[in-house]
Design a protein around this motif. Structure first.
Motif, short mmCIF file in Angstrom:
data_model
loop_
_atom_site.label_atom_id
_atom_site.label_comp_id
_atom_site.label_asym_id
_atom_site.label_seq_id
_atom_site.Cartn_x
_atom_site.Cartn_y
_atom_site.Cartn_z
N ILE A 208 0.43 -0.89 0.08
CA ILE A 208 0.36 -0.25 -0.17
C ILE A 208 1.09 1.22 0.15
CG2 ILE A 208 -1.41 1.50 1.28
CD1 ILE A 208 -3.26 -0.42 1.98
N CYS A 209 0.87 2.15 -0.77
CA CYS A 209 1.78 3.52 -0.51
C CYS A 209 0.51 4.59 -0.22
CB CYS A 209 1.67 3.65 -2.53
SG CYS A 209 2.56 5.32 -3.04
N VAL B 234 -4.76 -2.17 6.64
CA VAL B 234 -3.69 -3.04 6.90
C VAL B 234 -3.41 -4.06 8.51
CG1 VAL B 234 -1.34 -3.03 8.34
CG2 VAL B 234 -1.56 -1.05 6.99
N GLN B 235 -4.70 -4.27 8.90
CA GLN B 235 -5.02 -5.71 9.19
C GLN B 235 -6.25 -6.51 8.33
OE1 GLN B 235 -7.02 -3.20 12.62
NE2 GLN B 235 -5.90 -3.71 13.82
N ALA B 236 -6.93 -5.42 7.40
CA ALA B 236 -8.07 -6.54 7.01
C ALA B 236 -7.23 -7.29 6.19
CB ALA B 236 -9.08 -5.61 6.68
N GLU B 237 -6.83 -6.42 4.70
CA GLU B 237 -6.19 -6.44 3.56
C GLU B 237 -4.75 -7.65 4.34
OE1 GLU B 237 -6.18 -4.19 1.13
OE2 GLU B 237 -7.69 -2.75 0.88
N GLU B 238 -4.15 -8.48 3.80
CA GLU B 238 -3.37 -9.02 3.58
C GLU B 238 -1.78 -8.53 3.10
OE1 GLU B 238 -2.66 -12.76 2.14
OE2 GLU B 238 -4.52 -13.24 2.66
N VAL B 239 -1.28 -6.90 4.38
CA VAL B 239 -0.51 -6.22 3.61
C VAL B 239 0.99 -6.30 4.13
CG1 VAL B 239 0.62 -3.66 3.94
CG2 VAL B 239 -2.28 -4.35 3.44
N PRO C 75 -7.59 6.55 10.81
CA PRO C 75 -8.09 5.31 11.10
C PRO C 75 -8.43 3.79 9.91
CG PRO C 75 -8.81 7.16 11.55
CD PRO C 75 -8.39 7.20 10.86
N GLN C 76 -8.64 4.44 8.29
CA GLN C 76 -9.10 3.55 7.64
C GLN C 76 -7.61 3.08 7.04
OE1 GLN C 76 -10.10 6.54 7.83
NE2 GLN C 76 -11.72 7.25 6.36
N LEU C 77 -6.67 3.59 6.94
CA LEU C 77 -5.17 3.06 6.77
C LEU C 77 -5.04 1.77 7.97
CD1 LEU C 77 -2.81 2.86 4.55
CD2 LEU C 77 -1.79 4.83 6.57
N VAL C 78 -5.06 2.16 9.12
CA VAL C 78 -4.62 0.84 9.93
C VAL C 78 -5.88 0.02 9.63
CG1 VAL C 78 -4.86 0.67 12.45
CG2 VAL C 78 -4.34 2.50 11.87
N ASN C 79 -7.09 -0.13 9.98
CA ASN C 79 -8.34 -1.23 9.43
C ASN C 79 -7.47 -1.62 8.51
OD1 ASN C 79 -9.74 -0.43 11.89
ND2 ASN C 79 -10.99 0.77 10.56
#
Lengths: 197, 197
Positions: free
Chosen positions: B82-83, B131-136, B125-129
């Motif tokens: 993710i950039c 990172v948890q939800a997608e396989e980043v 906050p969406q970025l933090v989500n």
């Protein structure tokens, strides 16, 4: 570009406007998308309205929303003076100054041998007709002080000689101008046209 | 102004675009009126389309014409990277370079104490989500090399520490750059990050 095609199309179209390039078009479109309710929609609507109604005045060449522009339609402006300008932008500049009370005639350019623009490509025949048809006392040549502008002014003066009083805008030092920054031609013109105090 | 109200309204709206002022807006509108069939009408139509369809991607904040943008919708872009960029314009700049194959996250600005912009005003906050939800695997912080941009990068790094690999764009001499014209900070950064040949 990751933006979808409609947005890309809009950016390409905006980039064709004078004064905008690809970068500023992208910036403007992004700005509009962010404010799509308060700016983009109203702007699109305003463009639709102008696209549907804008036309050139059949008499003078000014742009407006009817066949005869507001100035030509106003009896108050029929004071026997016609101000000849190259372009609608010049007409707007004169109107902003707010000092001229007559009507206009927009040539739509200047004579140019290089670009093969002759009198019939401009609105010069219509000007000659107006001088005969309307009660015109004076034609003020407010053409740009460029070679092409002055050539065009001379040509029009030849056409109208003897039929009407011909004048042109004064040349000299602009208000706020500093001699040190003016070109030789302007200083020469200002000196030759000097006035007694 | 002698132009009628619709035209004046359009000029006023155009003058509000970034990069345009009253003079360039007048010039652009006159240009559009002259080319009303080939430019003004298509531009107005394109604006209507974008006004009706443009929206922000619910996932990353990119602009597009659907709730999930083309990049987030593309399985090919799900490479675990993710950039993070400040702005859609930055995302577009990255896409033009054509080298990044992952997905983006548009913050919509930078943290700013002066302007009272906190993490919840951006998409942090969406970025933090995500990172948890997608396989980043990796979050690349591609924020501008300004004080605010770097402050924001540090804040995000704190939030994501330990959960994911964090990287940021390299700083150094731009391609085609001449040392004599570079600021001290850039030269210092380039020297500190020097590489073995």
């Amino acid at each position: 570009m990751s933006s979808t095609r409609d947005i890309d199309t809009l950016i390409e179209m905006m980039a064709k406007l004078p004064g905008l390039g690809p970068r500023s078009a992208r910036r403007a479109v992004l700005h509009l998308i962010r404010k799509r309710d308060v700016q983009l929609k109203p702007l699109a609507d305003a463009m639709q309205v102008v696209a549907a109604t804008a036309r050139e005045c059949l008499n003078c060449g000014n742009v407006g929303t009817s066949d005869i522009c507001d100035i030509c339609a106003s009896e108050k402006r029929a004071n026997g003076e016609i101000c000849v300008v190259e372009d609608v932008a010049d007409l707007w500049a004169m109107e902003r100054a707010g000092v001229f009370k007559g009507r206009y005639h927009v040539l739509g350019g200047t004579l140019s041998a290089l670009d093969a623009i002759g009198p019939e490509d401009l609105r010069i025949p219509q000007l000659v007709n107006r001088v005969q048809a309307e009660e015109v006392r004076e034609v003020i040549l407010a053409l740009n002080a460029t070679i092409d502008g002055q050539t065009t002014a001379h040509y029009i003066a030849d056409q109208l000689e003897g039929r009407v009083t011909l004048t042109s805008l004064a040349q000299g030092v602009p208000i706020g101008g500093e001699l040190d920054y003016l070109d030789d031609g302007t200083i020469t013109a200002a000196l030759n046209a000097r006035k007694a105090l």
